[in-house]
Every structure is written in C-alpha cells, then in structure tokens.
Design an enzyme around this catalytic site. Structure first.
Site, PDB file in Angstrom:
ATOM      1  CG  ASN A  35      -2.089  -1.028   0.974  1.00 51.69           C
ATOM      2  OD1 ASN A  35      -2.239  -1.556  -0.125  1.00 51.69           O
ATOM      3  ND2 ASN A  35      -2.855  -1.301   2.018  1.00 51.69           N
ATOM      4  CB  CYS A 129     -10.217  -6.054  -2.725  1.00 53.21           C
ATOM      5  SG  CYS A 129      -9.311  -7.536  -2.430  1.00 53.21           S
TER       6      CYS A 129
END
Ligand code: UD1
Length: 456
Positions: A35, A129
């Site tokens: 991330n 996701c």
C-alpha cells in the site's frame, strides 16, 4: 509502451495444496509494503527528476501500477528485483487502459499528480478488491475544494483546474471519514498547490507517514500536528529523491498470525514494531509470547485463547488483518467476537471457514467464533486478498490436506507467500496446472456452494 507481464501462467487457474497439522519455525524476511509502494509510485509523477525507489515488492498490483504509469509516458527502469528508477519527464495525459484501472483501485492515486502537473486528468472509475462499495466522494470533494472542476461521465472522472489557472489553490479540507486513499490523493494534490492546505480528520496509517516523508525529501512542506491534522504549504516544484518503502505491516501480521494459529515459533524482520501494536496486543492477550528486538519480532505460541477484536482506522486493529485473525480464533479456547467496522463486505471468508468445520455465527458483520478442536482440509476458493490468506492459515492448521484457489487475489498482496511458508516448514506447493474443478478432491455439491459464495 512496454508492459510488464504478470505471471506466465494465470494464477486464476492455479491452486496451492497445503498439508495440515503444520508447525512453523525459523525466520523470514518481510517485503516492502504494497500500500505504500502503490502511492509512492503515483507520487513520483510529481517531479520531472528521477525518483529511486527501493524495497518495492514484486506483486501483481505493483506490476499493474507500473503499467498504468507507463501508459502516461513514465519511464520505469527495473535495476534489480526491488529497486526501480522512475522518470516522469515526459508525463502526458495518455489513455490509461480501462482494464488496469478497473482492477486496481490505487490507479485513482494518479488524479492528484496529473491535475497538479498537467492541469487536467481523466481516469476511469477505479476497481479493487471484492470487499464492498468503495466510494471516492471524499477524494472528489477535496479536489473540488482545492479548485478543480470534476465531472463523472460514462464511468470516467474528468478533472481540470478551474478558470484555466495553472495551480490548485490551498484550502482547509475536512474529510467526512478518515479515508486512507482520500488523504493520500489530497496530499499529492496539495503539495504543488498555491498557498496553505490543512486536511482535518485525515487518516493516520503508516503508509501516509511514508508518503509524507518521501514528498518532504522531494522538497514538499508537509507537517503533521497532533494526530489527524496535516498542514501543507504548497511549493512550485518538487525534486527527485531516493526512498525506501517501509516494511509491509499486513504481511508481517499475517505471518505472526499464521505462527500463532499453528502453535509455532518464528521470527520476522524487518518490521517497524510500532506499526503492529494493536495486533501484538491481541496476540499477547490470546496467549502468544512476543519478543521485539530492534526491527524484528519473534513469536512463540503454545495456547490460543479466544479474544475479541473490532477493526478501526490506525492505530486501531487493521481491517486487513481481520480475516487472518478470524482464522487464528477457529481453534481457540472459548469464544471470540470479531467485528468488522470499516468495510461492509469483508466477511467472505466466514462461509468458507465454516466448510472446514469452524463454528461461526455471522450477523451484521459481527462474527462470533466458538473454538473447535479440529478443522478439516477442504477445497476452497478465496474471493479477495485477505480472505484467501485466512483460508491458507486455516488450511495449515487443518487435520488433512486442502487445495486453495483464488491465487490471483493472493498474488496481489503477498510476495512469495507460499515460498516463505515453505521456508518456515509448511508442506505447501503451488500447482500450476491442477485446479479444484479437475482434481480428485472435487465434490460437486460443495463446488456449487463455493461458486455461489464466490459470486456473492
Ligand atoms: C486502503 C488500503 C486497504 C485498507 C483500507 C483501510 C490501499 C491501496 N488500500 O484502502 O488495504 O483496507 O485503506 O485501511 O492503501 N470511504 C468513503 N468515501 C470515500 C472513501 C472511503 O465512504 O470517499 C469509506 C470506504 O467505503 C470504507 C472506508 O471509508 O468503508 C475506508 O476506506 P479507505 O480508507 O478509503 O480505504 P482505501 O484507501 O480504499
């Protein structure tokens, strides 16, 4: 544009075979944070100079982001597996391939740098996701407050700086929720804006700190006061820099949980232990012994007690570790209550874990887990990144073998996952050809159920 290809074989058609009753021992290296790396790649667009990034993990999400940058004129030189040089001298609006944007929510990070450097940007609405609605209204509202006109049309977000001005204009933005992505988008938009920007109710995740550190090395003036307020004084241009991505706290947490679930002792490094405080506290509460030495953490587990967790923005318990932690609680003594508060659909693993014999009652994103003595290995298909990791952890503790599919999710966020588990002694193997639908474990009734769950 030369694209970086994903694995030669499609992980959608691959599976991992895991023999249960596993015990782990030894030491593994934790990779750079996915991330962080994703947002730092986008931040590199903010300068014409070269940016040297090290500790970049080799993940499918990172390869997608690199391809997105290449489609807008950025040159990326891979020096070795973990070091890259980014040159955005010839940045242009380009046509970012829709499929990449749909598959990668982080693609939206490019909007701030594109607006600042080119005065406009057009990006397809982002994907990501399968964990529920992931709106971007906080990103849009903040950019508008900074002086951008934004319209959403035919699945695209079109943005430009108002009144043909050359720079965005600093202002006070108060986020409606401490969104990690919105905080990062707005920091990247504000560093080159005219005047001062304050972002209140900003997210406090370590990846945001990493972004601010890199931007300050590039000449930005970002200051964090107290906890959730960020002060930015806009500058006219940014320089290149060298920056090392922080270690991945979620990968680190996943391995600590895997060790606890298998009643094992392992050491992980490098890590920044303070990034893992909330997890370490819960692991200790559930009976693990934790030893921290500089940038390494050792865990030794001989028993697992049921404990409750509730996900929360940093420094609270990370939503990304909720599914793996649920897998740890399956064989705990007593009950545990797992509450997901960040995402509306992040309990996809529950039905799959129940197929392995777990006793879980799920109501409104609250899972009540009653520990069981044994789990049975099954053939399962993960439906998002962290739920697939949870299934692998449960499979390591099961009484027999499991075949896990959904590796396209796992490969998004864990570098060399099964290789690292194997190094720790797990009996685990990726099968590049066989999948659930053609192997001898196949159970038609069960597969129908799994397909339904996968599609949900
Ligand atoms: C990032 C992480 C993800 C992590 C999540 C929360 C990346 C690439 N991904 O995702 O791994 O699980 O933080 O820690 O860094 N929200 C709104 N409006 C918005 C934006 C967000 O309502 O405009 C809501 C979302 O629906 C969600 C919550 O805020 O319920 C958190 O989302 P956010 O912090 O934005 O997560 P991401 O940045 O997408």
């Amino acid at each position: 544009m030369i694209c970086e290809s994903d694995n030669k074989l499609n992980p959608k058609f691959e599976s991992i075979k895991i023999n249960g009753r596993c015990s782990l021992q030894g030491q593994i290296r934790i990779s750079g944070a996915k991330n962080s790396a994703l947002v730092l790649l986008a931040a590199s667009l903010l300068t014409k100079d070269k940016v040297y990034l090290t500790n970049i993990p080799d993940l499918s999400d990172i390869r997608k982001m690199k391809n997105i940058l290449k489609s807008i004129g950025v040159k990326i030189e891979n020096c070795n597996r973990e070091k890259i040089i980014i040159n955005s001298e010839n940045l242009h609006l380009g046509n970012i391939p829709h499929n990449l944007v749909h598959e990668l929510r982080a693609s939206f990070f490019c909007i701030g740098p594109l607006l600042s450097k080119l005065g406009q940007a057009s990006l397809a609405l982002p994907g990501g996701c399968n964990i529920g609605k992931r709106p971007i209204e906080e990103h849009i509202k903040g950019l508008q407050e900074l002086g951008a006109t934004i319209e959403e049309k035919d699945g695209f977000v079109n943005a430009r700086i108002n009144n043909n001005r050359r720079r965005l204009k600093g202002t006070h933005i108060r986020l409606g929720c401490p969104s990690v992505g919105a905080t990062e988008t707005l920091i990247m938009a504000a560093v080159l804006a005219e005047g001062k920007t304050i972002i209140s109710n900003a997210a406090r995740e370590p990846e945001i700190q990493d972004l601010c550190e890199m931007l300050n090395k590039m000449g930005a003036k970002i200051r964090r006061a107290g906890t959730s307020k960020i002060f930015i004084e806009g500058v006219k241009y940014l320089n290149g820099c060298s920056h090392e991505v922080i270690p991945d706290r979620i990968e680190a947490g996943t391995f600590l949980i895997a060790a606890a679930a298998t009643l094992s002792s392992i050491t992980i490094s490098p890590v920044i232990p303070s990034h893992l405080n909330s997890l370490l506290q819960k692991l200790k509460e559930s009976g693990s012994e934790i030893i921290i030495k500089n940038n390494s953490i050792s865990i030794k587990t001989e028993k697992i007690k049921g404990v409750n967790i509730e996900t929360a923005p940093f420094p609270g318990f990370p939503t990304d570790l909720q599914a793996p932690f649920t897998a740890l609680m399956l064989k705990a003594t007593g009950k545990s209550i797992i509450k997901e508060t960040i995402f509306e659909n992040r309990m996809n693993h529950i039905e799959l874990l129940k197929k392995m014999g777990a006793s879980i009652n799920l109501e409104n994103n609250i899972a009540t887990v009653s520990g069981v003595k044994k789990l049975s290995g099954r053939n399962l298909k993960g439906s998002d990144l962290r739920s697939t990791a949870a299934i692998v952890i449960a499979a390591l503790t099961a009484d027999n073998s499991s075949l896990v599919e959904g590796l396209e999710h796992l490969d998004r966020g864990y570098e060399d996952f099964e290789f690292k588990l194997k190094k720790l002694g797990a009996d685990i193997k990726r099968d590049l050809t066989r999948n659930i639908s053609n192997n001898s474990y196949n159970d038609d009734y069960f597969m129908n159920e799994v397909q339904k769950i996968y599609a949900a």
